[in-house]
Every structure is written in C-alpha cells, then in structure tokens.
Design a protein around this motif. Structure first.
Motif, PDB file in Angstrom:
ATOM      1  N   VAL A  44      -4.927   3.379   9.433  1.00 49.33           N
ATOM      2  CA  VAL A  44      -4.703   4.166   8.379  1.00 49.33           C
ATOM      3  C   VAL A  44      -3.111   4.345   8.406  1.00 49.33           C
ATOM      4  O   VAL A  44      -2.554   4.517   9.308  1.00 49.33           O
ATOM      5  CB  VAL A  44      -5.371   5.424   8.767  1.00 49.33           C
ATOM      6  N   ASN A  45      -2.493   4.102   7.368  1.00 49.34           N
ATOM      7  CA  ASN A  45      -1.113   4.332   7.242  1.00 49.34           C
ATOM      8  C   ASN A  45      -0.736   5.580   6.264  1.00 49.34           C
ATOM      9  O   ASN A  45      -1.114   5.593   5.148  1.00 49.34           O
ATOM     10  CB  ASN A  45      -0.513   3.154   6.290  1.00 49.34           C
ATOM     11  N   LYS A  46       0.056   6.610   6.762  1.00 48.67           N
ATOM     12  CA  LYS A  46       0.414   7.801   6.003  1.00 48.67           C
ATOM     13  C   LYS A  46       2.158   7.684   5.897  1.00 48.67           C
ATOM     14  O   LYS A  46       2.442   8.554   5.295  1.00 48.67           O
ATOM     15  CB  LYS A  46      -0.053   9.108   6.862  1.00 48.67           C
ATOM     16  N   TYR A  47       2.553   6.586   6.185  1.00 48.58           N
ATOM     17  CA  TYR A  47       4.017   6.564   5.966  1.00 48.58           C
ATOM     18  C   TYR A  47       4.448   5.596   4.878  1.00 48.58           C
ATOM     19  O   TYR A  47       4.116   4.397   4.857  1.00 48.58           O
ATOM     20  CB  TYR A  47       4.582   6.364   7.314  1.00 48.58           C
ATOM     21  N   ALA A  72      -0.622  -7.974   2.321  1.00 53.70           N
ATOM     22  CA  ALA A  72      -0.020  -7.943   1.083  1.00 53.70           C
ATOM     23  C   ALA A  72       0.564  -6.626   0.487  1.00 53.70           C
ATOM     24  O   ALA A  72       1.745  -6.663   0.096  1.00 53.70           O
ATOM     25  CB  ALA A  72      -1.031  -8.398  -0.190  1.00 53.70           C
ATOM     26  N   ASP A  73       0.096  -5.780   1.110  1.00 47.92           N
ATOM     27  CA  ASP A  73       0.563  -4.205   0.802  1.00 47.92           C
ATOM     28  C   ASP A  73       0.721  -3.529   1.745  1.00 47.92           C
ATOM     29  O   ASP A  73      -0.412  -2.787   2.178  1.00 47.92           O
ATOM     30  CB  ASP A  73      -0.342  -3.569  -0.385  1.00 47.92           C
ATOM     31  N   PRO A  74       1.791  -3.383   2.698  1.00 52.33           N
ATOM     32  CA  PRO A  74       1.886  -2.466   3.862  1.00 52.33           C
ATOM     33  C   PRO A  74       1.765  -1.073   3.598  1.00 52.33           C
ATOM     34  O   PRO A  74       1.611  -0.401   4.436  1.00 52.33           O
ATOM     35  CB  PRO A  74       3.302  -2.937   4.376  1.00 52.33           C
ATOM     36  N   ASN A  75       1.780  -0.628   2.285  1.00 57.42           N
ATOM     37  CA  ASN A  75       1.722   0.837   2.168  1.00 57.42           C
ATOM     38  C   ASN A  75       0.409   1.429   1.754  1.00 57.42           C
ATOM     39  O   ASN A  75       0.341   2.411   1.365  1.00 57.42           O
ATOM     40  CB  ASN A  75       2.910   1.047   1.002  1.00 57.42           C
ATOM     41  N   ALA A  76      -0.580   0.447   1.671  1.00 49.07           N
ATOM     42  CA  ALA A  76      -1.890   0.750   1.569  1.00 49.07           C
ATOM     43  C   ALA A  76      -2.304   1.928   2.580  1.00 49.07           C
ATOM     44  O   ALA A  76      -1.996   1.536   3.676  1.00 49.07           O
ATOM     45  CB  ALA A  76      -2.871  -0.562   1.573  1.00 49.07           C
ATOM     46  N   ILE A  77      -2.881   3.140   2.267  1.00 53.09           N
ATOM     47  CA  ILE A  77      -3.385   4.125   3.176  1.00 53.09           C
ATOM     48  C   ILE A  77      -4.368   3.335   4.222  1.00 53.09           C
ATOM     49  O   ILE A  77      -4.318   3.903   5.208  1.00 53.09           O
ATOM     50  CB  ILE A  77      -3.966   5.210   2.340  1.00 53.09           C
ATOM     51  N   PHE A  96       2.964  -5.811  14.391  1.00 56.66           N
ATOM     52  CA  PHE A  96       4.309  -5.844  14.092  1.00 56.66           C
ATOM     53  C   PHE A  96       4.401  -4.951  12.937  1.00 56.66           C
ATOM     54  O   PHE A  96       4.018  -5.057  11.786  1.00 56.66           O
ATOM     55  CB  PHE A  96       4.599  -7.128  13.833  1.00 56.66           C
ATOM     56  N   ILE A  97       5.227  -3.858  12.984  1.00 59.17           N
ATOM     57  CA  ILE A  97       5.378  -2.828  11.979  1.00 59.17           C
ATOM     58  C   ILE A  97       6.842  -2.769  11.668  1.00 59.17           C
ATOM     59  O   ILE A  97       7.788  -2.498  12.617  1.00 59.17           O
ATOM     60  CB  ILE A  97       5.029  -1.611  12.555  1.00 59.17           C
ATOM     61  N   MET A  98       7.288  -3.129  10.337  1.00 60.74           N
ATOM     62  CA  MET A  98       8.795  -3.110  10.339  1.00 60.74           C
ATOM     63  C   MET A  98       8.999  -1.740   9.314  1.00 60.74           C
ATOM     64  O   MET A  98       8.322  -1.452   8.426  1.00 60.74           O
ATOM     65  CB  MET A  98       9.244  -4.314   9.067  1.00 60.74           C
ATOM     66  N   ASP A 170       0.913   4.325  -3.488  1.00 65.46           N
ATOM     67  CA  ASP A 170       1.063   4.994  -4.736  1.00 65.46           C
ATOM     68  C   ASP A 170      -0.359   5.861  -5.144  1.00 65.46           C
ATOM     69  O   ASP A 170      -0.323   6.540  -6.167  1.00 65.46           O
ATOM     70  CB  ASP A 170       1.829   4.514  -5.831  1.00 65.46           C
ATOM     71  N   GLY A 171      -1.474   5.641  -4.409  1.00 61.56           N
ATOM     72  CA  GLY A 171      -2.646   6.089  -4.804  1.00 61.56           C
ATOM     73  C   GLY A 171      -3.406   5.228  -5.876  1.00 61.56           C
ATOM     74  O   GLY A 171      -4.592   5.636  -6.358  1.00 61.56           O
ATOM     75  N   TYR A 172      -2.856   4.084  -6.359  1.00 61.83           N
ATOM     76  CA  TYR A 172      -3.269   3.110  -7.293  1.00 61.83           C
ATOM     77  C   TYR A 172      -4.209   2.049  -6.764  1.00 61.83           C
ATOM     78  O   TYR A 172      -4.211   1.784  -5.449  1.00 61.83           O
ATOM     79  CB  TYR A 172      -2.189   2.432  -8.306  1.00 61.83           C
TER      80      TYR A 172
END
Length: 243
Positions: A44-47, A72-77, A96-98, A170-172
């Motif tokens: 789970v990613n909250k950042y 593909a989308d590192p910002n996916a929750i 690996f987290i950038m 972004d919640g989409y």
C-alpha cells in the motif's frame, strides 16, 4: 555543505515517515505463496513523492538482485504483482523505491509466506463466489509416516489488488495493459452487488485512465477482464470520495 546537510535531513524525515506507516505500507510489503506457482508481491502506498517502484528478486538475501518489474504507476494506492516465473518458492524479494529529487532506498528482503499452514497441492476458485477450494495433504502424527490423509479446505477469498486495473495516486481508475496492441481486450464493470454498469470493448491503449465520473459514486466496484472470450481476471477496486 549546507545543501548536503539539508538533503540528509530531508532523507531522514522521509525515512521516519515511512517507518511509522502501517503494516504492508511502503516500505513494508507482503510476499505470499498462493499456490499454482504464483508468488504475490503487494503493498500500500500513501505517499505522493514516490517516482519509481521496482520489484527485485534473488536466490538468497545477500545474492545478486535482478529487477523483474518496474510498476507502470508507482503512485497507485494499492499495487502488486504476480510472479509466475520464480525458479522456486523460497527466493528473496525486495523493493527499489525512488523518491522525489533522485533519493532512493531498498526495502528489507523477504521470502514468500504460505497463506495456509498446510501443504497446498491444488487451488481452484469458484467463479461465482470467489471462494478458494484448497486440496491439501497432511501427514498425521503417527509412527507410520506413510499414512497420508487428504482433505478439502474452504478458504474465504483474500483481496489481492489487480496489476491490470487499479486506483492511481490521484484516485482515478488506471488500466495497465502492456500488450493491448497484440490482444483483443475488453472490460466489464459492475456495482458491488454485481449490477452491470458498462463495458469497454476492443481496448488498444496500453495505459488508460478513467474519470471517476464514469462510476457515479465512491466505493467498491467489480470488473471482469477478457481477451476475446477468455476470462483473464475477475477482481475489484475501490474509488475514494473527493471530500
């Protein structure tokens, strides 16, 4: 020198924020052996500051890690990956987290954990209820170890985020189909009670974002992903409220 100190302070603050996060929230992640040669890596990613997440695999914790996927989308929750090409079920995984401004680090290494204490020999899923039927083999605590009992266990389904259809930062709703130009993908969307909503046919875009307005309200939704008439995945996703 001041710039270096400032960067170190920012990095320490970032790592502290990560360290106090909940279980399986980055940099924590889960690695589960769900049977049928599938190792599920999830988190789970909250950042919002995450710029890249790559899944790496090695034969031992100190060995040479190789990247098997950059998401593909590192910002996916909620995100994850089903590894079906591991040589065995006790390899090591790490992330690996950038972060923003080029800062990066590695998560601790983990081995897969069975989601049952028994030895799983076969896993089937009921397409209507989503329940897993697990056939297991147990060795009784008797002197004669050649005596084997076999029983069937019904296990309630556990939510594993899709790697094809998921909510981005972004919640989409983000649809990730890298080989869409070679396949004939279509997706059916349903309410949580399985009421049909709409269908996307003949998808040719490898990356597609759907506006939340298509789903009218927030909450859980179900989908079915097909290649021609073959079911690729049946799963669900969650759309959060804007306020």
């Amino acid at each position: 020198m001041k710039c270096l100190k400032y960067s170190l302070v920012i990095l320490v603050l970032v790592l502290v924020r990560f360290s106090v996060s909940a279980q399986d929230t980055l940099p924590k992640f889960s690695v589960k052996n769900v049977g049928n040669n599938r190792i599920i890596v999830g988190w789970v990613n909250k950042y919002e500051m995450v710029k890249q997440i790559s899944i790496q695999r090695a034969y031992d914790s100190l060995g040479i890690y190789k990247t098997i996927l950059s998401v593909a989308d590192p910002n996916a929750i909620q995100n994850g990956f089903a590894d079906t090409k591991a040589t065995n079920d006790h390899m090591y995984y790490r992330l690996f987290i950038m972060l923003d401004k080029g800062m990066f680090f590695f998560s601790p290494a983990k081995k897969p954990v069975l989601d049952t204490a028994r030895v799983v020999t076969q896993v089937t899923v009921d397409p209507k209820t989503g329940e897993k039927k697990i056939v297991v083999i147990n060795t009784p605590s008797q002197t004669d170890s050649s005596i084997i009992t076999q029983q069937t266990v019904i296990k309630k389904p556990e939510y594993i985020p899709s790697v094809y259809v998921y909510t981005n930062g972004d919640g989409y709703l983000f649809i990730n189909l890298p080989d869409a130009d070679q396949k004939k993908y279509r997706i059916k969307f349903f309410e949580e009670d399985n009421t049909f909503l709409f269908e996307l046919k003949n998808i040719k875009e490898s990356a597609l974002t759907l506006d939340k307005a298509n789903f009218i309200h927030s909450g859980w939704f179900h989908f079915e992903l097909y290649n021609d008439d073959k079911l690729v995945e049946k799963n669900k996703f969650y759309l959060a409220r804007d306020f």
